[in-house]
Design an enzyme around this catalytic site. Structure first.
Site, PDB file in Angstrom:
ATOM      1  CG  ASP A  11      24.924  15.739  10.115  1.00  0.00           C
ATOM      2  OD1 ASP A  11      25.506  16.410   9.255  1.00  0.00           O
ATOM      3  OD2 ASP A  11      24.823  14.502  10.052  1.00  0.00           O
ATOM      4  CG  ASP A 130      21.197   8.878   1.663  1.00  0.00           C
ATOM      5  OD1 ASP A 130      22.328   9.343   1.461  1.00  0.00           O
ATOM      6  OD2 ASP A 130      20.165   9.580   1.721  1.00  0.00           O
TER       7      ASP A 130
HETATM    8  O1  LIG Z   1      21.757  13.902   4.818  1.00  0.00           O
HETATM    9  C1  LIG Z   1      20.666  13.499   5.260  1.00  0.00           C
HETATM   10  O2  LIG Z   1      19.588  13.860   4.742  1.00  0.00           O
HETATM   11  C2  LIG Z   1      20.617  12.560   6.441  1.00  0.00           C
HETATM   12  C3  LIG Z   1      19.393  12.002   6.804  1.00  0.00           C
HETATM   13  C4  LIG Z   1      19.321  11.132   7.878  1.00  0.00           C
HETATM   14  C5  LIG Z   1      20.456  10.804   8.608  1.00  0.00           C
HETATM   15  C6  LIG Z   1      21.691  11.358   8.246  1.00  0.00           C
HETATM   16  C7  LIG Z   1      21.767  12.232   7.172  1.00  0.00           C
HETATM   17  N1  LIG Z   1      22.963  12.787   6.778  1.00  0.00           N
HETATM   18  C8  LIG Z   1      24.180  12.542   7.455  1.00  0.00           C
HETATM   19  C9  LIG Z   1      25.302  13.183   6.736  1.00  0.00           C
HETATM   20  O3  LIG Z   1      25.221  13.755   5.679  1.00  0.00           O
HETATM   21  C10 LIG Z   1      26.645  13.116   7.448  1.00  0.00           C
HETATM   22  O4  LIG Z   1      26.967  14.430   7.811  1.00  0.00           O
HETATM   23  C11 LIG Z   1      27.738  12.599   6.579  1.00  0.00           C
HETATM   24  O5  LIG Z   1      27.371  11.375   6.020  1.00  0.00           O
HETATM   25  C12 LIG Z   1      29.080  12.511   7.349  1.00  0.00           C
HETATM   26  O6  LIG Z   1      29.345  11.212   7.835  1.00  0.00           O
HETATM   27  P1  LIG Z   1      30.624  10.885   8.783  1.00  0.00           P
HETATM   28  O7  LIG Z   1      31.827  11.533   8.161  1.00  0.00           O
HETATM   29  O8  LIG Z   1      30.716   9.373   8.796  1.00  0.00           O
HETATM   30  O9  LIG Z   1      30.323  11.457  10.136  1.00  0.00           O
END
Ligand SMILES: O=C(O)c1ccccc1NCC(=O)[C@H](O)[C@H](O)COP(=O)(O)O
Length: 241
Positions: A11, A130
């Site tokens: 990210d 989401d």
């Molecule tokens: O994916 C998006 O567009 C997004 C927008 C705003 C906030 C977060 C977003 N994505 C986050 C992710 O895709 C994380 O990388 C993913 O959920 C991993 O989560 P974790 O394993 O709990 O760290």
């Protein structure tokens, strides 16, 4: 049995690889260069990279050049997410050579455009569902965007190829995935589902892998890898058994 695909996450906020808690702006922990992180996951055996432009998702700018550089440096499949909401941002994302893009806000706010791009690009378009409870969230997960199951039915009817399902309450918390939500979404659609948010342990990944026969195709892993709860090599071994 088909094995669970793993998508390590990078990210990007303000040029840095970060992790957020509940996807909230301001909760960043920084992990340095996105390119180095992505290359590390590739070296460790990843077949996929989940690459998110958080600035584009939040509307605080974008990391478009960096996202293109990281995607171009990968020999593995890349899923791009964050702020892909119109023809220009979609064209820029697809031009990176990524395998697919993940649309979030657009699916809630621009349903006609999303139906059009699903028809044009098929499997290269996924939709991120989401949720908090069963309410969808858009604009970097800051605004309510309707009911999960009504939107899922609409997208199914438009031919959406797959869904990336995130329980925002779990995201970045290392509290474990929402398995009940994943089961419920799989029961509501015949399209593949990628699980996202909350993975904390190899047992969590094994529990998600048990949902493969129901329709879960992959799992995104972010915080747990950066926090060194386990290595990507261990994760890949755990889901290939
Ligand atoms: O994916 C998006 O567009 C997004 C927008 C705003 C906030 C977060 C977003 N994505 C986050 C992710 O895709 C994380 O990388 C993913 O959920 C991993 O989560 P974790 O394993 O709990 O760290």
């Amino acid at each position: 049995m088909t094995k669970l695909e793993l998508l390590p996450a990078v990210d990007v906020r303000d040029g840095q690889a970060v992790r957020l808690v509940h996807g909230e702006s301001g909760t960043e922990t920084s992990y340095g260069s996105p390119l180095e992180a992505a290359l590390a996951w590739q070296r460790a055996g990843a077949e996929w990279l989940h690459l998110v432009d958080l600035d584009a998702a939040f509307g605080t700018g974008d990391n478009r050049d960096l996202i293109a550089e990281v995607t171009g440096a990968m020999d593995i499949k890349v899923e791009l997410s964050g702020g892909i909401r119109d023809d220009a941002s979609l064209a820029a994302a697809l031009a990176t050579g990524c395998t697919r893009v993940n649309l979030g806000t657009a699916a809630l706010e621009s349903p006609e455009w999303v139906a059009k791009v699903i028809a044009e690009h098929g499997d290269r378009i996924a939709v991120g569902l989401d949720v908090r409870g069963t309410t969808l969230r858009g604009r970097g997960w800051t605004r309510d965007g309707g009911d999960l199951y009504e939107t899922l039915a609409r997208l199914d009817s438009e031919g959406c190829a797959r869904y990336v399902v995130t329980d925002i309450a779990k995201d970045g918390t290392l509290q474990g995935p929402n398995l009940e939500l994943l089961r419920d979404v799989c029961a509501a659609t015949d399209r593949p589902v990628v699980a996202s948010g909350g993975v904390s342990s190899l047992d969590d990944l094994r529990a998600i892998a048990e949902l493969v026969p129901l329709g879960v195709e992959g799992a995104i892993v972010g915080k747990a890898l950066y926090a060194k709860s386990f290595t990507l090599e261990e994760a890949l071994a755990a889901v290939s058994a």
